[in-house]
Motif scaffolding. Structure first.
Motif, PDB file in Angstrom:
ATOM      1  N   ASP A 181       0.839  -1.194   0.000  1.00  0.00           N
ATOM      2  CA  ASP A 181       0.000   0.000   0.000  1.00  0.00           C
ATOM      3  C   ASP A 181       0.877   1.248   0.000  1.00  0.00           C
ATOM      4  OD1 ASP A 181      -1.869   2.117   0.842  1.00  0.00           O
ATOM      5  OD2 ASP A 181      -3.244   0.437   1.127  1.00  0.00           O
ATOM      6  N   VAL A 182       0.750   2.078  -1.047  1.00  0.00           N
ATOM      7  CA  VAL A 182       1.621   3.251  -1.181  1.00  0.00           C
ATOM      8  C   VAL A 182       1.089   4.460  -0.416  1.00  0.00           C
ATOM      9  CG1 VAL A 182       2.604   2.508  -3.376  1.00  0.00           C
ATOM     10  CG2 VAL A 182       0.515   3.879  -3.364  1.00  0.00           C
ATOM     11  N   ALA A 183       0.004   4.281   0.340  1.00  0.00           N
ATOM     12  CA  ALA A 183      -0.434   5.348   1.239  1.00  0.00           C
ATOM     13  C   ALA A 183       0.372   5.328   2.533  1.00  0.00           C
ATOM     14  CB  ALA A 183      -1.920   5.212   1.552  1.00  0.00           C
ATOM     15  N   VAL A 184       1.172   4.272   2.721  1.00  0.00           N
ATOM     16  CA  VAL A 184       1.935   4.091   3.946  1.00  0.00           C
ATOM     17  C   VAL A 184       3.416   4.321   3.659  1.00  0.00           C
ATOM     18  CG1 VAL A 184       2.545   2.484   5.789  1.00  0.00           C
ATOM     19  CG2 VAL A 184       0.262   2.416   4.777  1.00  0.00           C
ATOM     20  N   ASP A 185       4.041   5.142   4.487  1.00  0.00           N
ATOM     21  CA  ASP A 185       5.470   5.408   4.334  1.00  0.00           C
ATOM     22  C   ASP A 185       6.252   4.210   4.861  1.00  0.00           C
ATOM     23  OD1 ASP A 185       7.912   6.501   3.918  1.00  0.00           O
ATOM     24  OD2 ASP A 185       7.759   8.063   5.439  1.00  0.00           O
ATOM     25  N   GLY A 186       6.728   3.370   3.938  1.00  0.00           N
ATOM     26  CA  GLY A 186       7.436   2.162   4.343  1.00  0.00           C
ATOM     27  C   GLY A 186       8.370   1.686   3.258  1.00  0.00           C
ATOM     28  N   TYR A 187       8.649   0.390   3.256  1.00  0.00           N
ATOM     29  CA  TYR A 187       9.636  -0.185   2.346  1.00  0.00           C
ATOM     30  C   TYR A 187       9.256   0.022   0.881  1.00  0.00           C
ATOM     31  CZ  TYR A 187      12.098  -3.813  -0.277  1.00  0.00           C
ATOM     32  OH  TYR A 187      12.824  -4.480  -1.216  1.00  0.00           O
ATOM     33  N   THR A 223      10.394   0.820   6.810  1.00  0.00           N
ATOM     34  CA  THR A 223      11.564   1.239   6.019  1.00  0.00           C
ATOM     35  C   THR A 223      12.790   0.395   6.313  1.00  0.00           C
ATOM     36  OG1 THR A 223      11.978   2.911   7.716  1.00  0.00           O
ATOM     37  CG2 THR A 223      10.757   3.605   5.736  1.00  0.00           C
ATOM     38  N   ASP A 224      12.803  -0.330   7.444  1.00  0.00           N
ATOM     39  CA  ASP A 224      13.924  -1.218   7.779  1.00  0.00           C
ATOM     40  C   ASP A 224      13.680  -2.650   7.283  1.00  0.00           C
ATOM     41  OD1 ASP A 224      15.347   0.792   9.115  1.00  0.00           O
ATOM     42  OD2 ASP A 224      14.160   0.476  10.936  1.00  0.00           O
ATOM     43  N   VAL A 225      12.687  -2.816   6.427  1.00  0.00           N
ATOM     44  CA  VAL A 225      12.320  -4.101   5.833  1.00  0.00           C
ATOM     45  C   VAL A 225      11.932  -5.110   6.910  1.00  0.00           C
ATOM     46  CG1 VAL A 225      12.881  -5.668   3.924  1.00  0.00           C
ATOM     47  CG2 VAL A 225      14.156  -3.569   4.162  1.00  0.00           C
ATOM     48  N   ILE A 305      19.538 -19.546   6.220  1.00  0.00           N
ATOM     49  CA  ILE A 305      19.341 -18.102   6.389  1.00  0.00           C
ATOM     50  C   ILE A 305      19.986 -17.403   5.196  1.00  0.00           C
ATOM     51  CG2 ILE A 305      19.551 -16.149   7.961  1.00  0.00           C
ATOM     52  CD1 ILE A 305      18.177 -18.516   9.245  1.00  0.00           C
ATOM     53  N   PRO A 306      19.230 -17.145   4.126  1.00  0.00           N
ATOM     54  CA  PRO A 306      19.823 -16.531   2.937  1.00  0.00           C
ATOM     55  C   PRO A 306      19.940 -15.016   3.091  1.00  0.00           C
ATOM     56  CG  PRO A 306      17.503 -16.897   2.575  1.00  0.00           C
ATOM     57  CD  PRO A 306      17.796 -17.430   3.958  1.00  0.00           C
ATOM     58  N   GLY A 307      20.668 -14.400   2.191  1.00  0.00           N
ATOM     59  CA  GLY A 307      20.688 -12.944   2.111  1.00  0.00           C
ATOM     60  C   GLY A 307      21.534 -12.224   3.133  1.00  0.00           C
ATOM     61  N   GLY A 308      22.248 -12.956   3.980  1.00  0.00           N
ATOM     62  CA  GLY A 308      23.184 -12.292   4.877  1.00  0.00           C
ATOM     63  C   GLY A 308      22.679 -11.942   6.252  1.00  0.00           C
ATOM     64  N   GLY A 309      21.478 -12.327   6.617  1.00  0.00           N
ATOM     65  CA  GLY A 309      21.037 -12.018   7.972  1.00  0.00           C
ATOM     66  C   GLY A 309      19.569 -12.293   8.184  1.00  0.00           C
ATOM     67  N   LEU A 310      19.138 -12.250   9.448  1.00  0.00           N
ATOM     68  CA  LEU A 310      17.764 -12.582   9.810  1.00  0.00           C
ATOM     69  C   LEU A 310      16.771 -11.575   9.263  1.00  0.00           C
ATOM     70  CD1 LEU A 310      18.263 -13.722  13.513  1.00  0.00           C
ATOM     71  CD2 LEU A 310      17.799 -15.160  11.534  1.00  0.00           C
ATOM     72  N   VAL A 311      17.082 -10.275   9.382  1.00  0.00           N
ATOM     73  CA  VAL A 311      16.144  -9.259   8.916  1.00  0.00           C
ATOM     74  C   VAL A 311      16.091  -9.236   7.408  1.00  0.00           C
ATOM     75  CG1 VAL A 311      15.634  -6.790   8.861  1.00  0.00           C
ATOM     76  CG2 VAL A 311      16.447  -7.854  10.978  1.00  0.00           C
ATOM     77  N   ARG A 312      17.235  -9.193   6.784  1.00  0.00           N
ATOM     78  CA  ARG A 312      17.304  -9.118   5.326  1.00  0.00           C
ATOM     79  C   ARG A 312      16.642 -10.333   4.659  1.00  0.00           C
ATOM     80  NH1 ARG A 312      19.936  -6.522   1.185  1.00  0.00           N
ATOM     81  NH2 ARG A 312      20.848  -7.809  -0.461  1.00  0.00           N
ATOM     82  N   SER A 313      16.799 -11.499   5.258  1.00  0.00           N
ATOM     83  CA  SER A 313      16.215 -12.718   4.690  1.00  0.00           C
ATOM     84  C   SER A 313      14.740 -12.870   5.028  1.00  0.00           C
ATOM     85  CB  SER A 313      16.966 -13.941   5.206  1.00  0.00           C
ATOM     86  OG  SER A 313      16.729 -14.121   6.603  1.00  0.00           O
ATOM     87  N   GLY A 314      14.270 -12.111   6.028  1.00  0.00           N
ATOM     88  CA  GLY A 314      12.890 -12.248   6.460  1.00  0.00           C
ATOM     89  C   GLY A 314      12.633 -13.498   7.284  1.00  0.00           C
ATOM     90  N   TRP A 315      13.699 -14.155   7.767  1.00  0.00           N
ATOM     91  CA  TRP A 315      13.538 -15.419   8.479  1.00  0.00           C
ATOM     92  C   TRP A 315      12.651 -15.276   9.704  1.00  0.00           C
ATOM     93  CZ3 TRP A 315      14.870 -20.436   7.588  1.00  0.00           C
ATOM     94  CH2 TRP A 315      14.774 -21.317   8.654  1.00  0.00           C
ATOM     95  N   TRP A 316      12.818 -14.200  10.470  1.00  0.00           N
ATOM     96  CA  TRP A 316      12.078 -14.035  11.708  1.00  0.00           C
ATOM     97  C   TRP A 316      10.780 -13.270  11.531  1.00  0.00           C
ATOM     98  CZ3 TRP A 316      12.587 -17.664  14.510  1.00  0.00           C
ATOM     99  CH2 TRP A 316      13.693 -18.016  15.308  1.00  0.00           C
ATOM    100  N   ASP A 317      10.422 -12.922  10.288  1.00  0.00           N
ATOM    101  CA  ASP A 317       9.168 -12.194  10.079  1.00  0.00           C
ATOM    102  C   ASP A 317       7.983 -13.060  10.487  1.00  0.00           C
ATOM    103  OD1 ASP A 317      10.283  -9.845   9.177  1.00  0.00           O
ATOM    104  OD2 ASP A 317      10.235 -10.437   7.065  1.00  0.00           O
ATOM    105  N   ALA A 318       7.330 -12.687  11.574  1.00  0.00           N
ATOM    106  CA  ALA A 318       6.120 -13.390  12.006  1.00  0.00           C
ATOM    107  C   ALA A 318       4.942 -12.818  11.226  1.00  0.00           C
ATOM    108  CB  ALA A 318       5.920 -13.219  13.500  1.00  0.00           C
TER     109      ALA A 318
END
Length: 567
Positions: A181-187, A223-225, A305-318
């Motif tokens: 949704d582009v009404a929200v300031d985010g990624y 914005t921090d993905v 864990i691809p992409g170099g880390g937990l946040v970047r890979s989205g591994w911990w995204d609940a």
């Protein structure tokens, strides 16, 4: 109406001219029984060798050399081991301090949208498909309670959208709540050009006449993905007022919200979370070690864990309520176990499995369709259509893929060619009555075309091919195709397709281009189809006898005639 009829006749008549090519028109479905012992067949080993050679040749190039992946093949007729597997670990994972450094069949991947198949599977295990035509609002009444009258956009019709519509991508509702949704300031907005990123978010301040209260409050990346999941109640309230793309049951449109709602409806029906339902209905019965419907409790030495880390890979995204759409994790071995259980109907009745493996709607091309969670692709091989029931997924650094075939496949080309050229057809040869005076026999062969061909069918001295079935034409071909009416392990059933070779119509012709299904079992004997036959097979899958079901007689294959009695 008169004009329409005249137009159709104008189109039809020029297409009825003679064509130079002919074919035996097949039925939809397998043309041979599923092969056994594929892993030990030289032709299969050669085929997988070619595949592996192609993979290795591309591993020197991007993006393949930068991708960790696992490939596994399994069969329902073999043991619990993979028929073939190949694994590759990219340098970033090899040197990572998190999770595994070497991929194998027990490595845990995020499955993304393959989860949708698991959600449908749970529903079928728990309640079958008997309530699939009920509105989803019967299971989530809050959808009606929270729905508001909308003046500016068409809202979803929750009293018309059924469980089936959701599962078949036919609900017509938007793809997601909040995600892009582009009404929200985010990624997502951070990826836009400066002007768009400045104007679109914070709509009231920029003169866009949409109240800020209408903006999504969750279900998107910041914005921090990092993904901001919704609570269960907030998600249902938001989706209740999600805009529609189409009316229900109109055209396929992909939607994560569809399967989130299926998961929420299942939770309401059973009074448990999808995580607990999956554990009880699938993981424990199948002995799965590493498959979950939500995030694993911890990172282990098997976690990829691809992409170099937990946040970047989205591994911990609940994902919260979206667990039913994209929240699962699994391994190659576990997915193979799930696939076997689906195809073998281990956890649901066979009738439900067959209904699940059905095309429910085509997209604009005849080569692509959808089913209940399935993305179906049609390919053509050896004059026969093969439907591949698949499900893909996409995430930040993941693209998993699952493919299952049941009832819509023919024998793999390698095995099929092997049987025809090497003369190892398990069902072929002259087959006679044990009582030679009965003068009853059939002869079965393969000839490079579809199915098993019966070249002789004599009953008590009467040539049925030259009499009864010849009523279709003197050049009639009598072919047997699997009918799935028996267990397939000790007895394999076939039904007959008998027809003369037909002309291949032009591509522009749309009417009865393959009419063989119109004449199945035209001829019966005492109410039983004359073309119904059942082969008894040994542990190696080789036929020992054949039952002419309508005639209540069993014929013995020549090599076993001395060891078996007539029944």
């Amino acid at each position: 109406m008169t004009y329409l009829m005249a137009t159709l006749l104008t189109i039809w008549l020029p297409l009825s001219g003679a064509q130079s090519q002919e074919r035996t028109c097949p039925l939809k479905g397998p043309q041979f029984p599923a092969p056994r012992g594929l892993a030990s067949e030289a032709i299969f080993q050669k085929a997988t060798g070619v595949i592996e050679q192609f993979i290795r040749a591309n591993l020197e190039e991007s993006p393949y050399n930068e991708t960790t992946f696992s490939i596994g093949m399994f069969s329902t007729t073999d043991d619990d081991k993979l028929l073939y597997e190949f694994h590759h670990t990219d340098p970033a994972v090899e040197t990572s301090g998190l999770g595994t450094n070497k991929a194998d069949a027990d490595s845990i991947y995020r499955l993304a949208s393959i989860t949708k198949i698991l959600t449908v599977y749970q529903w079928l295990i728990a309640d079958g498909d008997r309530q699939f035509n009920k509105p989803i609002s019967d299971f989530i009444p809050q959808l009606l309670e929270y729905q508001e009258d909308q003046d500016y956009y068409p809202a979803s019709r929750w009293d018309e959208i059924t469980v089936n519509d959701l599962a078949m991508f036919l609900a017509g509702i938007a793809r997601d709540y909040g995600l892009n949704d582009v009404a929200v300031d985010g990624y997502i907005v951070s990826l836009l050009p400066t002007m768009a990123a400045t104007v679109l978010p914070n709509n009231p301040a920029n003169g866009i006449d949409v109240p800020a209260d209408d903006d999504p409050v969750c279900g998107h990346f910041n914005t921090d993905v990092e993904y901001l999941p919704c609570s269960r109640e907030v998600y249902i309230k938001a989706v209740a007022n999600l805009g529609s793309s189409f009316v229900p049951s109109y055209t396929p449109s992909y939607s994560n919200a569809n399967f989130a709602l299926l998961g929420l409806g299942l939770e309401n029906m059973l009074g448990a979370t999808v995580e607990d339902i999956f554990d009880e209905k699938i993981a424990k019965p199948l002995g799965l070690r590493s498959t979950t419907m939500g995030n694993p409790l911890q990172i282990t030495n098997d976690s990829v864990i691809p992409g170099g880390g937990l946040v970047r890979s989205g591994w911990w995204d609940a994902l919260g309520p979206l667990n039913g759409a994209a929240g699962s994790f699994s391994t190659t071995n576990d997915l193979a176990a799930i696939g076997r259980s689906i195809l073998n109907s281990s956890l649901i009745p066979q009738a439900i499995t067959r209904r699940w493996f059905s095309t429910t709607s085509f997209v604009d091309t005849i080569e692509q369709a959808v089913g209940r969670g399935w993305e179906i692709f049609r390919v053509h091989a050896n004059g026969h259509s093969v439907d591949l029931f698949t499900k893909s997924g996409t995430g930040a650094f993941i693209t998993p893929f699952l493919s299952c075939c049941r009832y819509r496949q023919h024998a793999p080309p390698g095995a099929r060619q092997h049987r025809q050229t090497a003369g190892e057809c398990e069902f072929c040869g002259p087959i006679h009555s044990a009582d030679e005076k009965a003068n009853t026999s059939i002869t079965v062969t393969t000839d490079g075309s579809l199915g098993l061909r019966v070249t002789e069918y004599i009953v008590s001295g009467v040539d049925l091919l030259g009499s009864v079935f010849a009523l279709f034409g003197s050049d009639v071909e009598f072919r047997l195709v699997p009918n799935q009416l028996y267990d397939g392990r000790t007895r394999v059933g076939f039904s007959a397709v008998y027809q003369p070779p037909s002309e291949i119509p032009p591509k522009e012709e749309f009417y009865w281009t393959c009419p063989s299904w119109l004449d199945i079992d035209d001829y019966t004997y005492a109410d039983v189809p004359l073309g119904l036959m059942a082969f008894d097979v040994d542990a190696d899958g080789k036929a020992t006898s054949v039952r002419l079901v309508a005639l209540r007689e069993t014929l013995l294959r020549k090599s076993t005639a001395n060891n078996t009695t007539n029944t």
